[in-house]
Design a protein around this motif. Structure first.
Motif, PDB file in Angstrom:
ATOM      1  N   LYS A 103     -24.311   1.460   7.485  1.00  0.00           N
ATOM      2  CA  LYS A 103     -23.588   2.499   6.731  1.00  0.00           C
ATOM      3  C   LYS A 103     -22.164   2.657   7.280  1.00  0.00           C
ATOM      4  CE  LYS A 103     -27.089   3.737   4.171  1.00  0.00           C
ATOM      5  NZ  LYS A 103     -27.377   2.300   3.887  1.00  0.00           N
ATOM      6  N   VAL A 104     -22.071   2.625   8.620  1.00  0.00           N
ATOM      7  CA  VAL A 104     -20.735   2.749   9.218  1.00  0.00           C
ATOM      8  C   VAL A 104     -19.869   1.565   8.794  1.00  0.00           C
ATOM      9  CG1 VAL A 104     -19.450   2.931  11.353  1.00  0.00           C
ATOM     10  CG2 VAL A 104     -21.687   3.993  11.173  1.00  0.00           C
ATOM     11  N   LEU A 105     -20.491   0.393   8.764  1.00  0.00           N
ATOM     12  CA  LEU A 105     -19.728  -0.792   8.345  1.00  0.00           C
ATOM     13  C   LEU A 105     -19.163  -0.597   6.943  1.00  0.00           C
ATOM     14  CD1 LEU A 105     -21.970  -3.739   9.581  1.00  0.00           C
ATOM     15  CD2 LEU A 105     -19.838  -2.909  10.567  1.00  0.00           C
ATOM     16  N   VAL A 106     -20.011  -0.121   6.040  1.00  0.00           N
ATOM     17  CA  VAL A 106     -19.554   0.069   4.661  1.00  0.00           C
ATOM     18  C   VAL A 106     -18.444   1.112   4.620  1.00  0.00           C
ATOM     19  CG1 VAL A 106     -20.242   0.874   2.381  1.00  0.00           C
ATOM     20  CG2 VAL A 106     -21.720  -0.673   3.659  1.00  0.00           C
ATOM     21  N   SER A 107     -18.584   2.132   5.440  1.00  0.00           N
ATOM     22  CA  SER A 107     -17.538   3.159   5.412  1.00  0.00           C
ATOM     23  C   SER A 107     -16.235   2.596   5.984  1.00  0.00           C
ATOM     24  CB  SER A 107     -17.984   4.386   6.184  1.00  0.00           C
ATOM     25  OG  SER A 107     -17.937   4.145   7.564  1.00  0.00           O
ATOM     26  N   ILE A 108     -16.346   1.690   6.948  1.00  0.00           N
ATOM     27  CA  ILE A 108     -15.120   1.044   7.452  1.00  0.00           C
ATOM     28  C   ILE A 108     -14.463   0.239   6.334  1.00  0.00           C
ATOM     29  CG2 ILE A 108     -14.250  -0.757   8.990  1.00  0.00           C
ATOM     30  CD1 ILE A 108     -16.369   0.119  10.997  1.00  0.00           C
ATOM     31  N   ARG A 109     -15.326  -0.451   5.575  1.00  0.00           N
ATOM     32  CA  ARG A 109     -14.802  -1.256   4.475  1.00  0.00           C
ATOM     33  C   ARG A 109     -14.055  -0.377   3.476  1.00  0.00           C
ATOM     34  NH1 ARG A 109     -19.179  -3.326   0.349  1.00  0.00           N
ATOM     35  NH2 ARG A 109     -18.986  -1.169  -0.320  1.00  0.00           N
ATOM     36  N   ASP A 110     -14.641   0.772   3.165  1.00  0.00           N
ATOM     37  CA  ASP A 110     -14.079   1.582   2.091  1.00  0.00           C
ATOM     38  C   ASP A 110     -12.955   2.496   2.550  1.00  0.00           C
ATOM     39  OD1 ASP A 110     -15.741   0.346   0.381  1.00  0.00           O
ATOM     40  OD2 ASP A 110     -17.277   1.899   0.397  1.00  0.00           O
ATOM     41  N   ALA A 111     -12.981   2.955   3.789  1.00  0.00           N
ATOM     42  CA  ALA A 111     -11.916   3.841   4.271  1.00  0.00           C
ATOM     43  C   ALA A 111     -11.845   3.737   5.782  1.00  0.00           C
ATOM     44  CB  ALA A 111     -12.189   5.277   3.842  1.00  0.00           C
ATOM     45  N   GLU A 112     -11.117   2.742   6.231  1.00  0.00           N
ATOM     46  CA  GLU A 112     -11.127   2.454   7.659  1.00  0.00           C
ATOM     47  C   GLU A 112     -10.558   3.610   8.473  1.00  0.00           C
ATOM     48  OE1 GLU A 112      -9.880  -1.416   8.783  1.00  0.00           O
ATOM     49  OE2 GLU A 112      -9.361  -0.816  10.804  1.00  0.00           O
ATOM     50  N   ARG A 117     -12.355   6.036  11.333  1.00  0.00           N
ATOM     51  CA  ARG A 117     -11.830   6.153  12.691  1.00  0.00           C
ATOM     52  C   ARG A 117     -11.621   7.625  13.048  1.00  0.00           C
ATOM     53  NH1 ARG A 117      -7.714   2.659  12.510  1.00  0.00           N
ATOM     54  NH2 ARG A 117      -8.915   0.973  13.442  1.00  0.00           N
ATOM     55  N   PHE A 118     -11.099   8.367  12.079  1.00  0.00           N
ATOM     56  CA  PHE A 118     -10.825   9.778  12.362  1.00  0.00           C
ATOM     57  C   PHE A 118     -12.122  10.569  12.560  1.00  0.00           C
ATOM     58  CE2 PHE A 118      -6.807   9.080   9.694  1.00  0.00           C
ATOM     59  CZ  PHE A 118      -6.196   8.494  10.778  1.00  0.00           C
ATOM     60  N   ALA A 156      -8.875  -0.121   0.887  1.00  0.00           N
ATOM     61  CA  ALA A 156      -7.890   0.808   1.434  1.00  0.00           C
ATOM     62  C   ALA A 156      -7.153   0.107   2.547  1.00  0.00           C
ATOM     63  CB  ALA A 156      -8.608   2.028   1.966  1.00  0.00           C
ATOM     64  N   GLU A 157      -5.881   0.070   2.453  1.00  0.00           N
ATOM     65  CA  GLU A 157      -5.119  -0.590   3.521  1.00  0.00           C
ATOM     66  C   GLU A 157      -4.168   0.409   4.113  1.00  0.00           C
ATOM     67  OE1 GLU A 157      -4.404  -4.242   3.743  1.00  0.00           O
ATOM     68  OE2 GLU A 157      -5.968  -4.898   2.404  1.00  0.00           O
TER      69      GLU A 157
END
Lengths: 538, 383
Positions: free
Chosen positions: B234-243, B247-248, B382-383
């Motif tokens: 799940k964390v991986l997917v969230s990194i993909r969608d809003a890195e 992080r925050f 998201a970049e």
């Protein structure tokens, strides 16, 4: 005995010959006759003696005779022991009188040669040509003497030096004189030291090898001087070599710049990853090929202008295809850079295969106009014209692009859309049109790069592929969205590559460079000149 | 048990595993037990081809893990594949022993040919199968770990990461092309004889290698599935969608990324290791940047972020490639592949399996589906 007499005779014959040309033939006719008699025997040793005799005869056509011997045009009438030669025009002349023989004897055979004879003939010809009225021939002769270092040539050299008026020929003669004098053991020391000085001044690799050839039992001061000269020359050569590498670096850097700058527009300004950029370069090169083919078959006289014609055409072809790609594909993918990367990769495959189908998979030959072939030398630096023109061309494109972005309406719109697309759109800028034109501009510049690269690289369907990775690295290294970054990036990568090459070899140097860039990106993930502020995060 | 728990809500996965494991049993039987005259017999060439497809499927699966679930578009996965292949190739080279052309018991032929006197240190140990198999995983894994550690820690993302992974595989290609590297230069490693004591060319060995590839693919799927279904996934997917947002929220994004990148590289290495004995050669052209990009299109065609789809895409695209390049259509293959890149990215952003899932959901929203995790939404990178 002969060793002493020969130079004296040479001096005599030349002294007379150089003063009064018409009398030359009469200088030592007996030598000519004796030489020809020796040659008529057609044994290698006699031929060699004969060549020497002819050389010191001072006959006006003695050079022609030795030349004929070399080209197997010196003929013997074995029955009557008479010698003839066929001159350059094909007429048979009597070797003694130099008159055309109307009805030459039937069974003439060429004088046999071996390497020893050829060597002696070369040296003799060198000596004989030192007084040739054609300066180019005199230079050639001086260089031949320098190579052979034939001590017998020394008196002739002295005479030739005294008579020489042209400074460039004189320099060559002096060098030849130095080479001979230096190698000759029985010349007074101060003359040999003088020779060392001349050789040092010349500073070529040949001079080093001559200076190195000094036997170990030579006088100490001479040896010392020679060693000093060698180290000084080598220092100078190393310096020139270093400069040459820097030039190669600039040249490679300009090639990278020219290939990457279009990418800097599409990637840097628009944020579009155009993997088909290399294929735009290739299309430019093929446009050049087609233009040249048409000119070759229709108006060969215009060939030197083919590039001038190819430049706008390549820009239009590549730019037009670029606009079509943007409107057809990339438009649908804005904001999805990774997908754009894949789609443009697909386009690049299609374009490559299309060109392969149309022009075949092999390299096509693109010619170089007259004014771009050859090279010039500055000191020890060799600069080929085509590379120089490419450096200039790259500089022009760079400056032109800078000015276009700064001072044209399209440039203004481009910058506006880059900074804030929605705001620009609200101000009435048709962003879609600006996108298409920007992409077209980037692609068109890639086409121009193709014209330049067609001069130094193989024009094949794979041309683009070999530049795409380097171009991306240049843009990423320099920093996206900044043309100056691209310039610095291209030049420093080119320079680093060429300066690494002598130490690490071409492939390893390239690998080191790639790793260095990968490491650099870790330090500065957005390149040398990164955009700052909010624009970065969007 | 674990498997059952994993697959409880993974309909596609159950089908996928059933097919792969079925192939692992049926294909070797059809090859070995069915007489050659039968219409059902699978020839040696077909067997090798199918084995190759399965290795590619595992490679695609590994890429889908990082690209589909973590948004890392690696253009260098071919490098991990090739490194695994080279590790296996080195083992196979050492197994040749004195049967080589120069009959040197220690040195492979190309080293004798290059006048090398002794084995370079990095070839030590490769005569041992277990050491070699360890290296198959360790070398790509270590490279990915080091590379990922530095790249992700410095927050190299998106296109920049793609380009430096491409530079990585390019640099490795240049390096392996050099003769002094001690990996056979241009020609690579070939002329293999034995694997684990069995002749590589024998039908039974080929069948076993095929079964091993199928098992590896199934196992790879289970591992990948376990990762993406876990909290970590799940964390991986969230990194993909809003890195940045992840992080925050306090997650160490770079640790997650390095972990998944390393796991993925190890899977790619295993795929390469299984690939080499089946095709009989490994050479530096496996490092070609173009190969790595092609892997990406397999994943995109099958369906990014679907795991099974990636494997499906690999098989389909490679099947198309084989069909195209062996017939009169050969000159058109690149047109077709290029068009595939364009069409899939514009009209099929979720790939075949993603599209299929969408249609399935629209027509048959069964109660069982409600508890299932929805197919991952495509990222708006998201970049």
């Amino acid at each position: 005995m002969g060793r002493l007499i020969r130079p004296i005779l040479l001096i005599l014959s030349l002294a007379v010959g150089s003063l009064l040309v018409p009398q030359r033939a009469a200088a030592a006719p007996e030598d000519l006759a004796a030489g020809l008699a020796l040659i008529a025997k057609d044994s290698f040793n006699d031929t060699i003696a004969g060549i020497d005799a002819i050389a010191r005869s001072g006959a006006a056509h003695s050079a022609a005779l030795v030349e004929a011997l070399q080209d197997r045009r010196l003929l013997i009438d074995t029955a009557n022991k008479k010698v003839f030669y066929r001159d350059a025009a094909g007429a048979v002349r009597d070797a003694q009188s130099n008159e055309i023989v109307a009805a030459p004897p039937a069974d003439l055979s060429a004088v046999r040669l071996n390497n020893r004879v050829r060597g002696v003939a070369n040296a003799a010809l060198g000596t004989l040509s030192l007084m040739n009225p054609d300066p180019a021939r005199r230079i050639q002769a001086a260089q031949a003497v320098m190579k052979s270092r034939d001590p017998a040539a020394l008196p002739v050299l002295d005479a030739a030096l005294a008579a020489e008026k042209m400074p460039n020929v004189k320099a060559e003669l002096q060098l030849a004189w130095a080479a001979v004098t230096f190698s000759k053991a029985d010349v007074p020391l101060e003359k040999r030291l003088q020779a060392v000085a001349y050789l040092q001044e010349a500073g070529t690799r040949d001079a080093v090898s001559i200076l190195r050839s000094l036997p170990a039992d030579a006088a100490a001061p001479l040896r010392e001087a020679a060693n000093k000269a060698v180290s000084s020359i080598e220092q100078r050569l190393a310096l020139w070599g270093y400069l040459q590498n820097i030039w190669y670096g600039i040249s490679l850097g300009s090639v990278l710049l020219i290939a990457a700058i279009g990418l800097a527009i599409t990637f840097g300004v628009m944020g579009v990853i155009n993997m088909a950029h290399g294929e735009m370069v290739m299309l430019g090169a093929y446009t050049t090929f087609v233009v040249q083919e048409i000119i070759r078959s229709n108006a060969p006289g215009l060939f030197d202008y083919s590039l001038a014609l190819a430049i706008p055409l390549a820009f239009l072809v590549a730019g037009g295809i670029g606009v079509a790609i943007e409107r057809g594909v990339i438009r649908h993918l804005y904001g999805r850079p990774l997908e754009t990367l894949l789609a443009t990769w697909g386009i690049s495959l299609i374009l490559q295969q299309a060109v392969r189908t149309a022009f075949g998979p092999t390299n096509r030959e693109v010619g170089t106009p007259q004014f771009m072939s050859g090279a010039m030398e500055i000191g020890g630096l060799v600069i080929t014209w085509n590379r120089l023109y490419i450096v200039i061309f790259a500089g022009l494109i760079f400056v032109g692009l800078l000015l276009a972005l700064r001072y044209t309406p399209l440039g203004l719109h481009m910058r506006a859309v880059t900074q804030n697309r929605r705001m620009a759109s609200s101000m009435g800028i048709r962003t879609g049109r600006v996108d298409a034109l920007t992409f077209g501009l980037g692609s068109g510049i890639a086409g121009l790069a193709g014209v330049a690269l067609s001069q130094i690289d193989n024009v094949s369907p794979n041309l683009g592929q070999s530049y795409i990775i380097d171009s991306f690295l240049v843009v990423v290294f320099g920093g996206v969205g900044n043309l100056w970054g691209t310039l610095i990036g291209a030049l420093s990568i080119g320079m680093a590559n060429k300066l690494l090459e002598p130490y690490a070899g071409a492939v390893l140097g390239k690998i080191i460079l790639l790793v260095a860039i990968i490491v650099f990106i870790q330090k500065r993930p957005r390149g040398l000149f990164a955009l700052k502020g909010r624009a970065v995060e969007t | 048990m674990i498997t059952r728990a994993l697959l409880a809500d993974d309909r596609t996965g159950r089908w996928f595993l059933a097919i792969v494991l079925g192939l692992a049993v049926i294909v070797p039987i059809l090859h070995l037990a069915v007489p050659e005259t039968s219409a059902f017999h699978i020839s040696t060439a077909t067997l090798a081809l199918l084995g190759k497809y399965l290795c590619f499927a595992l490679l695609a699966l590994s890429l889908d893990l990082v690209w589909g679930y973590c948004g890392i578009l690696s253009l260098g996965h071919g490098a991990f594949f090739a490194l695994g292949g080279y590790a296996m190739g080195m083992y196979l080279m050492r197994q040749i022993g004195s049967r080589g052309v120069y009959a040197n018991p220690i040195l492979p032929d190309f080293m004798v040919f290059l006048n090398w006197k002794e084995l370079p240190w990095y070839w030590y140990g490769f005569e041992n199968a277990w050491f070699a198999f360890l290296m198959v995983m360790a070398v790509p894994g270590l490279l990915a770990f080091v590379f990922g550690w530095f790249a992700f820690r410095s927050r190299v993302t998106g296109v920049y990461l793609s380009i430096i992974t491409q530079a990585l595989t390019y640099a490795l290609m240049l390096a392996f092309f050099r003769n002094d590297m001690g990996f056979g230069g241009n020609n690579g490693l070939t002329d293999f004889k034995d694997i684990l004591g069995f002749p590589v060319q024998a039908n039974a060995t080929r069948a076993a290698l095929f079964a091993a590839s199928a098992l590896a693919l199934a196992l790879g799927y289970l591992v990948a599935r376990a990762i993406v279904a876990s909290r970590l996934g799940k964390v991986l997917v969230s990194i993909r969608d809003a890195e940045s947002r992840t992080r925050f929220l306090g997650y160490r994004v770079e640790h997650y990324k390095t972990f998944i990148f390393t796991v993925s590289a190890i899977m790619a290495g295993i795929a390469g290791a299984l690939y080499v004995p089946q095709v009989g050669i490994i050479n530096p052209s496996e490092f070609l940047p173009a190969n790595s990009i092609e892997v990406v299109i397999w994943v995109a065609v099958g369906g990014r972020g679907t795991l099974a789809g990636a494997a499906l895409g690999a098989v389909l695209v490679n099947f198309a490639k084989t069909t195209f390049t062996t017939g009169f259509l050969a000159p058109y293959w690149l047109f077709a592949l290029g068009a595939l890149f364009v069409v899939v990215t514009i009209w099929l952003p979720k790939g075949i399996l993603g599209k299929f899932n969408d249609l399935w959901e629209r027509w048959r929203p069964s109660p069982a589906e409600k508890s299932a995790p929805k197919p991952e939404p495509m990222p708006q990178l998201a970049e």
